[in-house]
Design a protein around this motif. Structure first.
Motif, short mmCIF file in Angstrom:
data_model
loop_
_atom_site.label_atom_id
_atom_site.label_comp_id
_atom_site.label_asym_id
_atom_site.label_seq_id
_atom_site.Cartn_x
_atom_site.Cartn_y
_atom_site.Cartn_z
N VAL A 1 0.81 -1.22 0.00
CA VAL A 1 0.00 0.00 0.00
C VAL A 1 0.85 1.27 0.00
O VAL A 1 0.46 2.28 -0.58
CB VAL A 1 -0.96 0.00 1.22
CG1 VAL A 1 -1.72 1.31 1.33
CG2 VAL A 1 -1.91 -1.17 1.14
N TYR A 2 2.03 1.23 0.61
CA TYR A 2 2.80 2.47 0.81
C TYR A 2 4.24 2.34 0.32
O TYR A 2 4.74 1.25 0.09
CB TYR A 2 2.78 2.88 2.28
CG TYR A 2 3.46 1.88 3.20
CD1 TYR A 2 4.83 1.95 3.45
CD2 TYR A 2 2.74 0.86 3.80
CE1 TYR A 2 5.44 1.04 4.28
CE2 TYR A 2 3.35 -0.06 4.64
CZ TYR A 2 4.71 0.04 4.88
OH TYR A 2 5.32 -0.87 5.70
N GLU A 3 4.86 3.52 0.19
CA GLU A 3 6.28 3.57 -0.17
C GLU A 3 6.94 4.76 0.50
O GLU A 3 6.29 5.77 0.77
CB GLU A 3 6.45 3.66 -1.69
CG GLU A 3 5.92 4.94 -2.29
CD GLU A 3 5.98 4.97 -3.81
OE1 GLU A 3 6.46 4.00 -4.41
OE2 GLU A 3 5.55 5.98 -4.39
N LEU A 4 8.22 4.61 0.76
CA LEU A 4 9.04 5.71 1.26
C LEU A 4 9.48 6.51 0.05
O LEU A 4 9.90 5.93 -0.96
CB LEU A 4 10.26 5.15 2.00
CG LEU A 4 11.25 6.13 2.60
CD1 LEU A 4 10.60 6.94 3.72
CD2 LEU A 4 12.47 5.38 3.12
N ASP B 1 14.66 14.91 3.44
CA ASP B 1 13.33 15.33 3.01
C ASP B 1 12.59 14.09 2.51
O ASP B 1 12.53 13.83 1.31
CB ASP B 1 13.42 16.40 1.91
CG ASP B 1 12.08 16.99 1.57
OD1 ASP B 1 11.12 16.79 2.35
OD2 ASP B 1 11.96 17.63 0.52
N GLN B 2 12.08 13.32 3.45
CA GLN B 2 11.45 12.05 3.12
C GLN B 2 10.03 11.98 3.68
O GLN B 2 9.70 12.70 4.63
CB GLN B 2 12.27 10.89 3.69
CG GLN B 2 13.65 10.76 3.05
CD GLN B 2 14.49 9.72 3.74
OE1 GLN B 2 14.93 9.92 4.85
NE2 GLN B 2 14.67 8.60 3.07
N GLY B 3 9.25 11.11 3.09
CA GLY B 3 7.90 10.91 3.56
C GLY B 3 7.40 9.54 3.14
O GLY B 3 8.08 8.79 2.46
N ILE B 4 6.18 9.24 3.56
CA ILE B 4 5.53 7.98 3.21
C ILE B 4 4.24 8.33 2.47
O ILE B 4 3.47 9.17 2.93
CB ILE B 4 5.22 7.14 4.47
CG1 ILE B 4 6.52 6.82 5.22
CG2 ILE B 4 4.49 5.86 4.09
CD1 ILE B 4 6.30 6.21 6.60
N ARG B 5 4.03 7.70 1.34
CA ARG B 5 2.81 7.94 0.54
C ARG B 5 2.29 6.60 0.02
O ARG B 5 2.97 5.57 0.12
CB ARG B 5 3.12 8.87 -0.63
CG ARG B 5 4.08 8.26 -1.63
CD ARG B 5 4.40 9.22 -2.76
NE ARG B 5 5.42 8.65 -3.62
CZ ARG B 5 6.22 9.37 -4.40
NH1 ARG B 5 6.11 10.67 -4.44
NH2 ARG B 5 7.11 8.77 -5.16
N THR B 6 1.08 6.65 -0.56
CA THR B 6 0.53 5.43 -1.14
C THR B 6 1.26 5.12 -2.44
O THR B 6 1.73 6.02 -3.13
CB THR B 6 -0.98 5.57 -1.44
OG1 THR B 6 -1.18 6.68 -2.30
CG2 THR B 6 -1.79 5.70 -0.19
#
Length: 175
Positions: A100-103, A109-114
């Motif tokens: 469902v998600y990816e880094l 400057d990082q985040g987690i999104r679908t």
């Protein structure tokens, strides 16, 4: 809203070897080892608190109210996402599939999104219902950050002032 990171697995080892610090300080013998190690631990804690970065690999946990809060992580550098758990709309704990998600992003400057084609599940309307467990830290400390640590230890050892925010400005995670 994201919570401050909680350390789940503490770092193993030190950011810099005691011999490296003593060489920089030009200290012989071992009479001052405990004092120097105390200065080093204090400097590392100050830098991590001030910048949001973790200087040595460790596992932390952050909590969020909604999945969108994970789009800008305030701790890093993130090596990997170990797990994401959440409370569904009925309050039952669930583990989110890695499908469902990816880094995304790089450096600090990082985040987690679908992932493309995936969607976040519905969560209970409450605070801190999402928990992300992250492996964070530097495998090798960047040279300028190594120098900042050494200069700050030197300042504490000498009882002098040091502009730690300026020395670490390129390693700050901006909120």
């Amino acid at each position: 809203m994201l919570t401050a990171p909680t350390v789940i697995t503490a770092p193993v080892g030190d950011v810099l070897q005691l011999d490296t610090i003593k060489l920089f300080l030009r200290v012989d013998g071992d009479e001052l080892d405990a004092e120097i190690q105390g200065y080093a631990a204090g400097v590392v804690a100050d830098i991590e608190q001030m910048t949001g970065t973790r200087l040595i690999e460790q596992v932390v946990e952050i909590r969020a109210d909604r999945f969108g809060d994970l789009q800008h992580l305030q701790v890093g550098p993130v090596i990997s996402v170990s797990s994401i758990t959440y409370e569904d709309i009925e309050g039952v704990a669930q583990t989110l599939s890695t499908d469902v998600y990816e880094l995304f992003g790089a450096a600090l400057d990082q985040g987690i999104r679908t992932r493309v084609g995936a969607a976040w599940p519905n969560v209970r309307a409450a605070s801190s219902v999402i928990t992300a467990r992250l492996r964070v830290g530097y495998a090798t400390l960047p040279p300028d950050l190594t120098l900042a640590v050494l200069l700050a230890i030197r300042a504490r050892y000498d009882g002098a002032a040091v502009d730690l925010p300026m020395l670490t400005i390129n390693h700050r995670i901006w909120g």
